[in-house]
Write an enzyme that holds these catalytic residues in place. Structure first.
Site, short mmCIF file in Angstrom:
data_model
loop_
_atom_site.label_atom_id
_atom_site.label_comp_id
_atom_site.label_asym_id
_atom_site.label_seq_id
_atom_site.Cartn_x
_atom_site.Cartn_y
_atom_site.Cartn_z
CB SER A 131 106.39 57.49 -2.64
OG SER A 131 105.00 57.28 -2.55
CD GLU A 189 106.31 57.09 -8.70
OE1 GLU A 189 105.70 56.00 -8.67
OE2 GLU A 189 106.38 57.86 -7.73
CG HIS A 239 104.97 53.43 -5.79
ND1 HIS A 239 105.11 54.67 -6.38
CD2 HIS A 239 104.77 53.67 -4.47
CE1 HIS A 239 104.99 55.62 -5.45
NE2 HIS A 239 104.79 55.03 -4.29
#
Length: 310
Positions: free
Chosen positions: A115, A214, A281
């Site tokens: 992330s 992502e 995620h």
């Protein structure tokens, strides 16, 4: 450094190794870190929260200086053999310029996270050619990252076996595909952070790379905007291929879906694109090394990645 592929692979973690848990980005939930400590201890590791791991400064886990200090402490301490970020959120870009890369190069250690940690992985790659591990943080959620996720992270940190991630037809992005096979260094992670790195010294040269992307809770038009920015900046011009992970909760009220955007913005690059990889995620997130050679095969539906550790 492995002269064969120009990457610094830190030693694999072994039972008894001390691992520092750091919070380079957002503040954590203490109960989740307690679960992560339990998990890591069960693997025979010695997880120790950094001095500022629990700090909170609004949406940041403490001051920029303190968050960077924990990372520098980890690389300066010869007893620490690995660094696992607690979570993402926001803030890594604010402190990466404070990292002492001489310490990183002197005693390379495996760094895991994802992330917002994409910004940290980029900085460590650009500053020290350090391979990293794109996987769940130590603030653990059994609901989202169950046994398979734990086993995947454990393998990436402790073994020198290649990692193979298979396309999952149940993943929303599994419909995104441009046929072919590509081999190159796997670089990337969270799309927001890749786009936010344009114009900084930390965006890697993606020529010949397999780009991993992502994201979470970004509506299709924002995904379009980020990919368009990368295209206009020339960052995607020399790619070997694209590995598309999970785009979780990326929907809004418009008819255009995130798959539509990914197909249009990636489909004319002239390189293989494989979607449906459970990396990101979403539930069942799997771990992959980054900064190391990888092969993407759309017919087999696989992304096979060299180890990040030696």
């Amino acid at each position: 450094m492995d002269a064969a592929d120009g990457v610094v692979r830190p030693p694999a973690l072994r039972p008894g190794d001390k691992v520092l848990l750091v919070s380079p980005s957002g503040p954590l939930r203490p109960e989740r870190l307690a679960r992560g400590v339990e998990l890591l201890t069960g693997w025979g590791l010695r997880p120790v929260p950094g001095p500022h791991a629990y700090d909170r400064n609004g949406y940041l886990a403490g001051t920029d200086a303190d968050r960077a200090a924990d990372l520098n402490l980890a690389f300066a301490d010869p007893e620490v053999r690995g660094v696992i970020c607690t979570r993402g959120g926001y803030g890594a870009q604010r402190m990466v310029d404070r990292i002492d890369m001489a310490l990183v190069r002197r005693d390379p250690k495996v760094v895991a996270g994802f992330s917002d940690i994409t910004a940290l992985q980029f900085a460590l790659w650009q500053g020290a050619r350090l391979a990293g591990v794109h996987g769940p943080g130590a603030a653990w959620s059994d609901e989202r990252t169950g046994l398979r996720s734990a086993e995947s992270l454990h393998a990436a940190l402790t073994t020198t076996e290649p990692v193979t991630v298979r396309r999952d037809p149940a993943e929303e992005t599994s419909a995104v595909c441009v046929p072919g096979t590509a081999t190159g260094r796997l670089l990337g992670g969270n799309l927001c952070l890749i786009a936010a790195s344009v114009g900084t010294r930390d965006l890697p040269d993606l020529t010949g790379a397999v780009l991993l992307i992502e994201d979470v809770e970004e509506p299709p038009y924002k995904v379009d905007r980020m990919l368009t920015q990368l295209r206009r900046a020339g960052a995607l011009a020399g790619l070997a291929g694209v590995a598309v992970g999970q785009f979780t909760n990326c929907a809004d009220g418009w008819d255009t879906t995130v798959n539509d955007v990914l197909t249009e913005r990636l489909g004319d690059l002239g390189v293989p694109v494989l979607g449906g990889l459970p990396i990101g995620h979403g539930p069942g997130q799997l771990t992959v090394p980054v900064g190391v050679p990888a092969t993407l095969d759309t017919e087999a539906g696989t992304l096979t990645v060299s180890p990040a550790v030696r």
